[in-house]
Write an enzyme that holds these catalytic residues in place. Structure first.
Site, PDB file in Angstrom:
ATOM      1  N   CYS A  39     -12.943 -84.100 -40.604  1.00  0.00           N
ATOM      2  CA  CYS A  39     -12.030 -84.219 -39.462  1.00  0.00           C
ATOM      3  C   CYS A  39     -12.803 -84.653 -38.206  1.00  0.00           C
ATOM      4  O   CYS A  39     -13.681 -83.926 -37.745  1.00  0.00           O
ATOM      5  CB  CYS A  39     -11.340 -82.882 -39.220  1.00  0.00           C
ATOM      6  SG  CYS A  39     -10.431 -82.779 -37.680  1.00  0.00           S
ATOM      7  N   CYS A  42     -12.694 -82.095 -35.374  1.00  0.00           N
ATOM      8  CA  CYS A  42     -13.589 -80.962 -35.599  1.00  0.00           C
ATOM      9  C   CYS A  42     -15.012 -81.310 -35.187  1.00  0.00           C
ATOM     10  O   CYS A  42     -15.697 -80.504 -34.543  1.00  0.00           O
ATOM     11  CB  CYS A  42     -13.555 -80.527 -37.063  1.00  0.00           C
ATOM     12  SG  CYS A  42     -11.981 -79.830 -37.582  1.00  0.00           S
TER      13      CYS A  42
END
Length: 119
Positions: A39, A42
């Site tokens: 991600c 993230c």
């Protein structure tokens, strides 16, 4: 307390245990695939999270890995079912065993939002 990246069941249970600190945090991240979290959001907040939690004098925080991309996208993903997490990254503030606040994705990058969340 350091940022705990391997939340064994007893560590997760400590969020509501008699010896748990009054305030803890639960950080929902994507799994690491090919050496990095899959991600991009993230990855963008990773240093902020480390700065906030990864030292002995910092608040207790536990990383909850939500799985690889296909696992995350399933409606029965454990983070979705158990914690109602709909996007990553998400950070929950836990006080006395109960969620009292959450901050999600880009708001983690916003200094003012993050400071308010941590108060």
């Amino acid at each position: 307390m350091p940022l705990l990246a391997n939340p064994y069941p007893h560590v997760m249970n400590s969020l509501n245990g008699p010896t748990s600190p009054p305030v803890s945090y639960l950080v929902f991240y994507s799994d690491v695939v090919d050496g990095q979290m899959w991600c991009p959001d993230c990855r963008a907040v990773e240093q902020i999270v480390k700065d906030l939690f990864d030292a002995s004098d910092k608040p207790k925080a536990i990383i909850y890995w939500v799985g690889d991309k296909p696992e995350w996208r399933t409606p029965n993903n454990k983070a979705r079912v158990d914690w109602n997490v709909q996007s990553v990254p998400t950070i929950l503030r836990i006080e006395n065993g109960k969620e009292i606040a959450r901050i999600v994705e880009d708001d983690i990058l916003d200094t003012t939002s993050m400071q308010d969340f941590m108060k």
